[in-house]
Every structure is written in C-alpha cells, then in structure tokens.
Scaffold this motif. Sequence first.
Motif, mmCIF file in Angstrom:
data_model
loop_
_atom_site.group_PDB
_atom_site.id
_atom_site.type_symbol
_atom_site.label_atom_id
_atom_site.label_comp_id
_atom_site.label_asym_id
_atom_site.label_seq_id
_atom_site.Cartn_x
_atom_site.Cartn_y
_atom_site.Cartn_z
ATOM 1 N N THR A 84 0.838 -1.199 0.000
ATOM 2 C CA THR A 84 0.000 0.000 0.000
ATOM 3 C C THR A 84 0.874 1.251 0.000
ATOM 4 O OG1 THR A 84 -1.714 -1.201 1.228
ATOM 5 C CG2 THR A 84 -1.866 1.187 1.198
ATOM 6 N N ARG A 85 1.885 1.262 0.853
ATOM 7 C CA ARG A 85 2.804 2.409 0.888
ATOM 8 C C ARG A 85 3.532 2.546 -0.442
ATOM 9 N NH1 ARG A 85 8.007 2.047 4.658
ATOM 10 N NH2 ARG A 85 8.263 0.301 3.203
ATOM 11 N N ARG A 86 3.918 1.436 -1.016
ATOM 12 C CA ARG A 86 4.645 1.475 -2.290
ATOM 13 C C ARG A 86 3.785 2.119 -3.383
ATOM 14 N NH1 ARG A 86 8.838 -2.047 -4.474
ATOM 15 N NH2 ARG A 86 8.744 -2.033 -6.745
ATOM 16 N N LEU A 87 2.505 1.758 -3.439
ATOM 17 C CA LEU A 87 1.607 2.344 -4.432
ATOM 18 C C LEU A 87 1.451 3.847 -4.208
ATOM 19 C CD1 LEU A 87 -0.494 2.201 -6.711
ATOM 20 C CD2 LEU A 87 -2.197 1.574 -4.977
ATOM 21 N N LEU A 88 1.225 4.251 -2.959
ATOM 22 C CA LEU A 88 0.940 5.655 -2.689
ATOM 23 C C LEU A 88 2.158 6.560 -2.834
ATOM 24 C CD1 LEU A 88 -1.789 4.545 -1.916
ATOM 25 C CD2 LEU A 88 -1.779 6.046 0.073
ATOM 26 N N ARG A 89 3.346 5.973 -2.851
ATOM 27 C CA ARG A 89 4.542 6.784 -3.108
ATOM 28 C C ARG A 89 4.526 7.398 -4.502
ATOM 29 N NH1 ARG A 89 9.422 3.026 -0.572
ATOM 30 N NH2 ARG A 89 9.268 3.778 1.584
ATOM 31 N N HIS A 90 3.713 6.849 -5.391
ATOM 32 C CA HIS A 90 3.633 7.383 -6.748
ATOM 33 C C HIS A 90 2.726 8.611 -6.836
ATOM 34 C CE1 HIS A 90 5.771 3.932 -8.428
ATOM 35 N NE2 HIS A 90 4.997 3.150 -7.705
ATOM 36 N N ILE A 91 2.016 8.939 -5.749
ATOM 37 C CA ILE A 91 1.071 10.060 -5.762
ATOM 38 C C ILE A 91 1.567 11.116 -4.786
ATOM 39 C CG2 ILE A 91 -1.333 10.752 -5.473
ATOM 40 C CD1 ILE A 91 -2.098 7.800 -5.882
ATOM 41 N N PRO A 92 2.051 12.252 -5.265
ATOM 42 C CA PRO A 92 2.654 13.254 -4.379
ATOM 43 C C PRO A 92 1.708 13.689 -3.256
ATOM 44 C CG PRO A 92 3.049 13.817 -6.676
ATOM 45 C CD PRO A 92 2.097 12.663 -6.676
ATOM 46 N N GLY A 93 2.280 13.834 -2.049
ATOM 47 C CA GLY A 93 1.522 14.314 -0.910
ATOM 48 C C GLY A 93 0.733 13.265 -0.171
ATOM 49 N N SER A 94 0.723 12.034 -0.668
ATOM 50 C CA SER A 94 -0.060 10.974 -0.026
ATOM 51 C C SER A 94 0.593 10.523 1.277
ATOM 52 C CB SER A 94 -0.219 9.787 -0.970
ATOM 53 O OG SER A 94 -0.951 10.145 -2.122
ATOM 54 N N ALA A 95 -0.193 9.834 2.109
ATOM 55 C CA ALA A 95 0.302 9.358 3.400
ATOM 56 C C ALA A 95 -0.219 7.950 3.644
ATOM 57 C CB ALA A 95 -0.156 10.285 4.519
ATOM 58 N N THR A 96 0.482 7.223 4.514
ATOM 59 C CA THR A 96 0.095 5.850 4.854
ATOM 60 C C THR A 96 0.154 5.662 6.355
ATOM 61 O OG1 THR A 96 1.184 5.152 2.807
ATOM 62 C CG2 THR A 96 0.446 3.420 4.285
ATOM 63 N N VAL A 97 -0.885 5.043 6.904
ATOM 64 C CA VAL A 97 -0.939 4.710 8.326
ATOM 65 C C VAL A 97 -0.502 3.257 8.490
ATOM 66 C CG1 VAL A 97 -2.394 4.512 10.371
ATOM 67 C CG2 VAL A 97 -2.833 6.329 8.704
ATOM 68 N N ARG A 98 0.457 3.030 9.367
ATOM 69 C CA ARG A 98 0.915 1.664 9.644
ATOM 70 C C ARG A 98 0.190 1.137 10.877
ATOM 71 N NH1 ARG A 98 6.766 1.477 11.378
ATOM 72 N NH2 ARG A 98 5.987 1.129 13.485
ATOM 73 N N TYR A 99 -0.457 -0.023 10.700
ATOM 74 C CA TYR A 99 -1.138 -0.679 11.813
ATOM 75 C C TYR A 99 -0.281 -1.856 12.263
ATOM 76 C CZ TYR A 99 -4.656 -3.449 14.307
ATOM 77 O OH TYR A 99 -5.337 -4.181 15.249
#
Length: 479
Positions: A423-438
């Motif tokens: 999920t983090r890897r995918l969102l790295r392609h979209i500037p400004g995105s963030a990921t919550v780690r559970y």
Amino acid sequence: MKLLAAGFLMTATTLYTVTPASAAPMIDWRPCPNDVAAQCASLRVPVDWARPEGRTIALRLMKLPALAPDRRIGTLFDIPGGPGESGTEALKRPSELHKALRQRFDVVGYDPRTTVALSALPASCTRTWSTLTDPRDHAAYAGQVRALSRGVAACRRDDRTGLLTHLDSISAARDMEAVRRALGETRLAFTVRSYGGVPMTAYARLFPERVRAAYLDGVPDHVDAWTGRGREWLTGTEQAFDRFVSWCAATTACELHGRNVRSLWRRLVRRADAFPVPVLKGAFAGRELTGWHLRISAPVLLLPGVAGDSSWRAFAASVRGALRGDASGFAMPSLGNLRHWTRPVVLALQCPDGLWGRTGYPALRGNRGFLERLSPDFGALSYPNLACTGWTVPLANPPRPLPARRLPPFLGAGTHPGDYTPTRRLLRHIPGSATVRYDGPGHVIYLGGMPGAHCVVEHAVRYLTDLTLPSGAVCRAKK
C-alpha cells in the motif's frame, strides 16, 4: 484471493438483455427489501466497453443516505475486494468507518462485474481442470499450459454472457465511472479494500479529475513491475519468519520450542525436495509434498499471524508433523490452492491485470531463479505465477504509471508488514499521499474489527471529511 458467492441472482432474461447503454442514466433508488434505512437500485453497463451498443449486465447498487443532509459533502463510493466480493452484502453490515462517514456522505456500495460473473458463468468456468505443478523443463511447462488453456477454451465456448474476457480492472473502472455519472456527482470520494485497489488504480489513470479523495486499505501495487512486488513480498515473509523464530524461542506454546527452528525448516525443505513427504490425513491423503509445496505454503500461515495466534501455532505444528513424516498440515495451503488456481474464472478475474509477471517458459524460469536468489528459504513460483501462463488472452490492464500530478493526495493503511508495504509502495507514486501503519495482524483494517483499528478509522474519517492527512502515523493493536 477469496472468491465469494454473488449477493444476488439475476434471471437469464435480465442478464442477457441486449440494449444500448445510455450515456448518463439516472438511478431509480427504491427502499431495499427488509432494510428501510437503505436504498437499492441497479445500473446497466456494457459487457464490452469497446462495443457499448452490445450486450449489457446489471450491477446491483445500495445506498445509505447521509444522516445530516444539510451538511452533506457528496457520495462516498466503496470499492470491494476479492475480486468477486459483493459490495452490497458488505454494506448491509456497515463498518465503523462507514457509520461515521454517513453523517456527511451518502455511502454507496455495489456488486462489480466480477461478482456478477461468479453467479452467471457456466459450470465449466468454475470447474477445477488440473493441479498446478512447478515445471522444471519446457515439456512440463507446455503440458501444464495446454491443460489450463483447455479449461479457458471450454469456459469461453460455454459462456453466453461474454463476461469471461471482460473481467479486467479497466472494464471495472469504466463501470465505476458509469456509476458516478448516474449519481450526478462531479467527483467521488472512495473507500477501497484489498484487490479493489487494482480497479481503483485503473480509475485513477482514466479519470483522475473525478477523484475527490481515496482511502486505500491493504491494496496491491499496480504501478511497479512484478519483480519489485516479489521482492517486498519475500522480504515480508522473511520478517514474519524471524518473528516466528523469536516467538518459538521465547514460549513453550510453540511446538518447536527449544529447537533451532531456522535450521529445522531448511533441513525439512531440502529433504522434501529429494524425498517428498506423504500426506497421511484429510482430503489430500495419499499425495506427497516437495520442498516447493512447503515453501509456497509457509507465507499463507506466517504472514497473517502474530506471536501465539492460531496461524503461527498451526505453522509450528505443521513443521513438526512434516519432520515426523506427515505433511498433512501443509496440504490445503499448497494442494488446495494449486487446484483452485486452475479454475478458468479465477484466471479471468486476476490474470488480465498483469500483476504476476511475464509468461512464457523463459520468463517463468527467470522468475523462479530471481525468487530463489532473494530467499532460499521461501522463494518459489507462486500459484498465480504458474496459473496465469494459461491465460492466453492479451493483457487488458498491465501495470503502468499513474497521472500523479492530476490526482489529489491519497491515504493508505495496512497491517505491518504484510499489507502496509504494497500500500505504501503504491501511494509513493502520488505526491503528498500518506500511509498509516497498523502494527497488528489481519487484512483490511476498517472492516476487520481488529483491536486498535479505531485509531486507523479516525485518520480515515478526518481525511475523507476534511482532506487532512496524518504524518508518520502508527496505530498499535491493543492487547
């Protein structure tokens, strides 16, 4: 991947009607049977978007209207996983996240075309045609491809719907856009789970200006090449095994306590490659498992688990049993999945999106070598690596870049390490995105009712409502 039964049945007349698809049909919402709080409808879309005047199918929709209509922001569209999961069935039991968001949004769920296919395709499409093997020469590879291709050909011949070759995520994304137009919304907010991330990524490529916000939970990366995803998958498996070894050393609840678990595993796998271990119990009694079978089984038990839970205890017991000459504990995760992946509908649901690398024997051999070099303990060709060699239809939706600068920042979440990494890897392609780690086990946090999941839900509600993103957020499972 889990295949779910479709949430409704259509008559043959409804399913195969040949009607033109309207450019922007309106949705006729009516009270759902036995649910006065929800509204139901259906929307017809073309089977083949390249031929919009041809056959159509009906997608079932469900809406939970906003509870504060004077403060309504718009429509939140929930994209289910699977592929094949029923989004309307899931919405009948709204999650904590959707309950909170109903204050400001109409929440809409739907049954994608993959759900329709599971109830509409003929028996030849859901039949198990063979069992996958790890082919060690071109002749074995060609024989397996022929067996898989026969199943696909039979299914395609019997398929009156035309759906079999139109279950790719590009088609699903165009269906999603048809829903948006029919709702009359300029833009949509999305909650997306599991494999639903692939049609969501396709939608973001095709219609970036139509996305207000998107919360993605435990999704695949459909941008980078398969080798990158394979590397991270094996890294996650190795990390899970390291934690399993530490747990085994620290507690007597592990059936391998007091022994060198890493050495035991390596010895077991090497020995099984030379002398396969028999299965003595269960549905696969009489079969034998090689080291390859054990390697492809291990992630099924290790990745979803945490110290002391049932999957880790099962893994320990399975290793102990195999060391004693009975591989029954590994039979279903290996042989069961290897049979499941020969069903034509399974190939049709996943292979067109190109997640599993190139096909052809040289590519397969190269993939095997790559995985084994990365992880001698767990690197092995997986079920989809092998099964998709039998899908000879050209790929409709291979991984490729996103129009990143035309998209708003997304929010992702995932369990660590299994779902968080892709999920983090995918969102790295979209500037400004963030990921919550559970930091806990499971899959799809906002639906799973996991301890500590409320922390993730709070971040998602804040983002989807106010477009406020967290920074470096970590949510921990409560003991």
